[in-house]
Design a protein around this motif. Structure first.
Motif, PDB file in Angstrom:
ATOM      1  N   SER A  71       1.081  -1.176  -0.045  1.00 15.08           N
ATOM      2  CA  SER A  71      -0.113   0.184   0.047  1.00 15.08           C
ATOM      3  C   SER A  71       0.884   1.227   0.111  1.00 15.08           C
ATOM      4  O   SER A  71       1.754   1.457   0.761  1.00 15.08           O
ATOM      5  CB  SER A  71      -0.844   0.046   1.044  1.00 15.08           C
ATOM      6  N   VAL A  72       0.661   2.027  -0.893  1.00 11.19           N
ATOM      7  CA  VAL A  72       1.427   3.343  -1.146  1.00 11.19           C
ATOM      8  C   VAL A  72       0.568   4.505  -0.909  1.00 11.19           C
ATOM      9  O   VAL A  72      -0.385   4.697  -1.516  1.00 11.19           O
ATOM     10  CB  VAL A  72       1.975   3.395  -2.445  1.00 11.19           C
ATOM     11  N   PHE A  73       1.134   5.575  -0.004  1.00 11.90           N
ATOM     12  CA  PHE A  73       0.384   6.843   0.222  1.00 11.90           C
ATOM     13  C   PHE A  73       1.444   7.937  -0.184  1.00 11.90           C
ATOM     14  O   PHE A  73       2.407   7.910   0.341  1.00 11.90           O
ATOM     15  CB  PHE A  73       0.120   6.862   1.687  1.00 11.90           C
ATOM     16  N   THR A  74       0.863   8.798  -0.654  1.00  9.21           N
ATOM     17  CA  THR A  74       1.656   9.835  -1.251  1.00  9.21           C
ATOM     18  C   THR A  74       1.081  11.491  -1.014  1.00  9.21           C
ATOM     19  O   THR A  74      -0.215  11.595  -1.092  1.00  9.21           O
ATOM     20  CB  THR A  74       1.971   9.922  -3.027  1.00  9.21           C
ATOM     21  N   GLN A  75       1.843  12.442  -0.314  1.00  6.05           N
ATOM     22  CA  GLN A  75       1.355  13.620   0.092  1.00  6.05           C
ATOM     23  C   GLN A  75       2.635  14.453  -0.002  1.00  6.05           C
ATOM     24  O   GLN A  75       3.723  14.233  -0.413  1.00  6.05           O
ATOM     25  CB  GLN A  75       0.817  13.506   1.528  1.00  6.05           C
ATOM     26  N   ASP A  76       2.164  15.808  -0.134  1.00  8.41           N
ATOM     27  CA  ASP A  76       3.172  16.868   0.127  1.00  8.41           C
ATOM     28  C   ASP A  76       3.688  17.181   1.328  1.00  8.41           C
ATOM     29  O   ASP A  76       3.232  16.788   2.236  1.00  8.41           O
ATOM     30  CB  ASP A  76       2.622  18.248  -0.734  1.00  8.41           C
ATOM     31  N   ALA A  77       4.400  18.295   1.620  1.00 11.56           N
ATOM     32  CA  ALA A  77       4.989  18.577   2.855  1.00 11.56           C
ATOM     33  C   ALA A  77       3.882  18.860   3.840  1.00 11.56           C
ATOM     34  O   ALA A  77       4.035  19.220   4.936  1.00 11.56           O
ATOM     35  CB  ALA A  77       6.019  19.845   2.625  1.00 11.56           C
ATOM     36  N   GLN A  78       2.769  19.386   3.302  1.00 12.89           N
ATOM     37  CA  GLN A  78       1.697  19.857   4.265  1.00 12.89           C
ATOM     38  C   GLN A  78       0.617  18.924   4.375  1.00 12.89           C
ATOM     39  O   GLN A  78      -0.420  19.024   4.989  1.00 12.89           O
ATOM     40  CB  GLN A  78       0.936  21.218   3.675  1.00 12.89           C
ATOM     41  N   GLN A  79       0.927  17.668   3.828  1.00 11.88           N
ATOM     42  CA  GLN A  79       0.056  16.470   4.161  1.00 11.88           C
ATOM     43  C   GLN A  79      -1.089  16.261   3.265  1.00 11.88           C
ATOM     44  O   GLN A  79      -1.927  15.745   3.386  1.00 11.88           O
ATOM     45  CB  GLN A  79      -0.363  16.269   5.559  1.00 11.88           C
ATOM     46  N   ASN A  80      -0.861  17.405   2.185  1.00 12.43           N
ATOM     47  CA  ASN A  80      -2.066  17.176   1.239  1.00 12.43           C
ATOM     48  C   ASN A  80      -2.001  16.107   0.178  1.00 12.43           C
ATOM     49  O   ASN A  80      -0.772  15.933  -0.071  1.00 12.43           O
ATOM     50  CB  ASN A  80      -2.156  18.598   0.428  1.00 12.43           C
ATOM     51  N   PRO A  81      -2.966  15.340  -0.408  1.00 13.69           N
ATOM     52  CA  PRO A  81      -2.629  14.059  -1.023  1.00 13.69           C
ATOM     53  C   PRO A  81      -2.318  14.758  -2.763  1.00 13.69           C
ATOM     54  O   PRO A  81      -2.549  15.792  -2.789  1.00 13.69           O
ATOM     55  CB  PRO A  81      -4.001  13.684  -1.120  1.00 13.69           C
ATOM     56  N   VAL A  82      -1.235  13.956  -2.975  1.00 15.59           N
ATOM     57  CA  VAL A  82      -0.616  14.306  -4.478  1.00 15.59           C
ATOM     58  C   VAL A  82      -0.863  13.161  -5.297  1.00 15.59           C
ATOM     59  O   VAL A  82      -0.264  11.894  -4.948  1.00 15.59           O
ATOM     60  CB  VAL A  82       0.682  14.614  -4.397  1.00 15.59           C
ATOM     61  N   GLU A  83      -1.527  12.960  -6.268  1.00 11.09           N
ATOM     62  CA  GLU A  83      -1.675  12.050  -7.220  1.00 11.09           C
ATOM     63  C   GLU A  83      -0.278  11.662  -7.873  1.00 11.09           C
ATOM     64  O   GLU A  83       0.278  12.748  -8.455  1.00 11.09           O
ATOM     65  CB  GLU A  83      -2.763  12.483  -8.349  1.00 11.09           C
ATOM     66  N   SER A  84       0.246  10.664  -7.649  1.00 12.22           N
ATOM     67  CA  SER A  84       1.738  10.429  -8.208  1.00 12.22           C
ATOM     68  C   SER A  84       1.909   9.079  -9.116  1.00 12.22           C
ATOM     69  O   SER A  84       1.003   8.261  -8.829  1.00 12.22           O
ATOM     70  CB  SER A  84       2.428  10.207  -7.219  1.00 12.22           C
ATOM     71  N   LYS A  85       2.743   8.935  -9.821  1.00 11.12           N
ATOM     72  CA  LYS A  85       2.988   7.777 -10.598  1.00 11.12           C
ATOM     73  C   LYS A  85       4.058   7.011  -9.914  1.00 11.12           C
ATOM     74  O   LYS A  85       5.068   7.387  -9.006  1.00 11.12           O
ATOM     75  CB  LYS A  85       3.830   8.113 -11.964  1.00 11.12           C
ATOM     76  N   ILE A  86       3.560   5.736  -9.449  1.00  4.10           N
ATOM     77  CA  ILE A  86       4.326   4.780  -8.752  1.00  4.10           C
ATOM     78  C   ILE A  86       5.203   3.761  -9.516  1.00  4.10           C
ATOM     79  O   ILE A  86       4.427   3.004 -10.506  1.00  4.10           O
ATOM     80  CB  ILE A  86       3.345   3.930  -7.508  1.00  4.10           C
ATOM     81  N   SER A  87       6.332   3.713  -9.042  1.00  2.00           N
ATOM     82  CA  SER A  87       7.385   2.689  -9.595  1.00  2.00           C
ATOM     83  C   SER A  87       8.342   1.935  -8.718  1.00  2.00           C
ATOM     84  O   SER A  87       8.428   2.325  -7.459  1.00  2.00           O
ATOM     85  CB  SER A  87       8.407   3.199 -11.005  1.00  2.00           C
ATOM     86  N   PHE A  88       8.786   0.862  -9.134  1.00  2.00           N
ATOM     87  CA  PHE A  88       9.529  -0.001  -7.855  1.00  2.00           C
ATOM     88  C   PHE A  88      10.750  -0.501  -8.863  1.00  2.00           C
ATOM     89  O   PHE A  88      10.734  -0.947  -9.738  1.00  2.00           O
ATOM     90  CB  PHE A  88       8.518  -1.148  -7.654  1.00  2.00           C
ATOM     91  N   LYS A  89      11.863  -0.105  -7.834  1.00  2.00           N
ATOM     92  CA  LYS A  89      13.114  -0.402  -8.355  1.00  2.00           C
ATOM     93  C   LYS A  89      13.937  -1.376  -7.681  1.00  2.00           C
ATOM     94  O   LYS A  89      14.011  -1.282  -6.317  1.00  2.00           O
ATOM     95  CB  LYS A  89      14.259   1.082  -8.309  1.00  2.00           C
ATOM     96  N   CYS A  90      14.259  -2.548  -8.284  1.00  2.00           N
ATOM     97  CA  CYS A  90      15.195  -3.656  -7.517  1.00  2.00           C
ATOM     98  C   CYS A  90      16.514  -3.726  -8.440  1.00  2.00           C
ATOM     99  O   CYS A  90      16.497  -4.124  -9.604  1.00  2.00           O
ATOM    100  CB  CYS A  90      14.249  -5.036  -7.565  1.00  2.00           C
ATOM    101  N   LEU A  91      17.498  -3.490  -7.612  1.00  2.57           N
ATOM    102  CA  LEU A  91      18.739  -3.481  -8.166  1.00  2.57           C
ATOM    103  C   LEU A  91      18.838  -2.365  -9.556  1.00  2.57           C
ATOM    104  O   LEU A  91      18.378  -1.287  -9.249  1.00  2.57           O
ATOM    105  CB  LEU A  91      19.016  -4.882  -8.843  1.00  2.57           C
ATOM    106  N   SER A  92      19.078  -2.936 -10.488  1.00  2.00           N
ATOM    107  CA  SER A  92      19.029  -2.020 -11.562  1.00  2.00           C
ATOM    108  C   SER A  92      17.707  -2.054 -12.512  1.00  2.00           C
ATOM    109  O   SER A  92      17.818  -1.293 -13.524  1.00  2.00           O
ATOM    110  CB  SER A  92      20.249  -2.469 -12.574  1.00  2.00           C
ATOM    111  N   THR A  93      16.710  -2.757 -12.091  1.00  5.54           N
ATOM    112  CA  THR A  93      15.586  -2.866 -12.780  1.00  5.54           C
ATOM    113  C   THR A  93      14.260  -2.175 -12.083  1.00  5.54           C
ATOM    114  O   THR A  93      14.043  -2.186 -10.855  1.00  5.54           O
ATOM    115  CB  THR A  93      14.973  -4.353 -12.885  1.00  5.54           C
TER     116      THR A  93
END
Length: 302
Positions: free
Chosen positions: A66-88
């Motif tokens: 489960s991923v949660f994304t927000q700005d410095a003021q805790q406002n929600p930010v719609e974001s693109k999520i990716s996952f990096k494992c080693l070089s992939t």
């Protein structure tokens, strides 16, 4: 500063050794070949699985994160999520705003100490280290870019012709450089920065031509190489005369921290640095570099 472009062809053996905690040793050797600066790849008799396609395949995504994304003021930010494992790096999806949160719950590939990364327009990319060998969550804060005018005071106003100041702001998560006056604004985010400034002015320092000798030990050809017999071969290195017309004449460094609130309420960054006499020879230029290393600069948000 004189750039040189060399072309090398190299061939040398490499011994790889892997040992576990019990002392069991596995080793193998290979030959590294560089042909005119390009790696010469081995001929592969059978196809090798594509690690990136294999890791990112849906069949490999078996653990829920489960991923949660927000700005410095805790406002929600719609974001693109990716996952990096080693070089992939695998694309996972996007967080959606639901009430007061931007969330994404999705299957991730298993990986120890991978990185969940979130990106959104106008924000610096955020990342968090997680292990996805079991269900987990990631809570990422994205900091917005704040574009500020650069004010170098009297030194900035006195610049003429091709004179310039190089500014570098480096932090653990974000770094940026600008060349003033070609660039008169800078984008910063919340963080602690190692700030460096260098003032370049017109000058004339000549480097005389010189020849030095370099000696290296080479294995002798034939059976002697197997016995470890070496011989010394020497060759001359010729450095042509050069003329340096852009000379460092000032600068300094400091550590500064900027909060998101401070950056949001400011429109300008005032930077005060020290100017020295333009060096006339190599020894003076070396002395100027030493002065810059020990000279503080003042930074103020306005």
């Amino acid at each position: 500063y004189v750039p040189y472009h060399f072309v090398y062809s190299l061939s040398f053996p490499v011994l790889i050794q892997v040992m576990d905690e019990s002392g069991n040793l596995f080793q193998f050797s290979t030959i590294v070949i560089v042909d005119k600066n390009m790696p010469r790849e081995a001929v592969i008799e059978e196809d090798v699985p594509d690690l990136e396609n294999e890791l990112c395949d849906d069949t490999r995504k078996i653990e829920t994160v489960s991923v949660f994304t927000q700005d410095a003021q805790q406002n929600p930010v719609e974001s693109k999520i990716s996952f990096k494992c080693l070089s992939t790096t695998c694309d996972i999806g996007y967080t959606d705003i639901e009430g007061s949160e931007a969330t994404l719950t999705e299957k991730f590939p298993q990986c120890i100490n991978g990185f969940v990364m979130a990106s959104a327009e106008g924000y610096a990319t955020a990342k968090q280290e997680v292990s996805t060998n079991e269900p987990t969550l990631a809570d990422l804060t994205l900091y917005p870019y704040h574009e500020l005018e650069i004010n170098l005071g009297d030194i900035g106003e006195a610049l003429v012709g091709e004179e310039r100041v190089l500014l570098t702001f480096s932090s653990d998560d974000y770094s940026t450089s600008v060349v003033y006056p070609s660039q008169k604004t800078i984008k910063l985010i919340d963080g602690v920065y190692d700030v460096k400034a260098m003032l370049f002015k017109k000058g004339d320092i000549k480097f005389e031509a010189e020849t030095t000798q370099q000696c290296v030990k080479m294995p002798v050809p034939g059976i002697g190489a197997l016995l470890g017999i070496e011989k010394e071969e020497c060759y001359d290195i010729e450095v042509p005369s050069q003329s340096l017309t852009e000379i460092i004449a000032g600068g300094g460094n400091t550590i500064s921290s900027f909060s998101d609130n401070e950056l949001a309420s400011s429109s300008e960054v005032l930077i005060t640095l020290t100017e020295f006499n333009v060096p006339k020879d190599i020894s003076e230029m070396q002395g100027t570099y030493a002065l810059i290393d020990s000279s503080p600069i003042d930074i103020e948000l306005i």
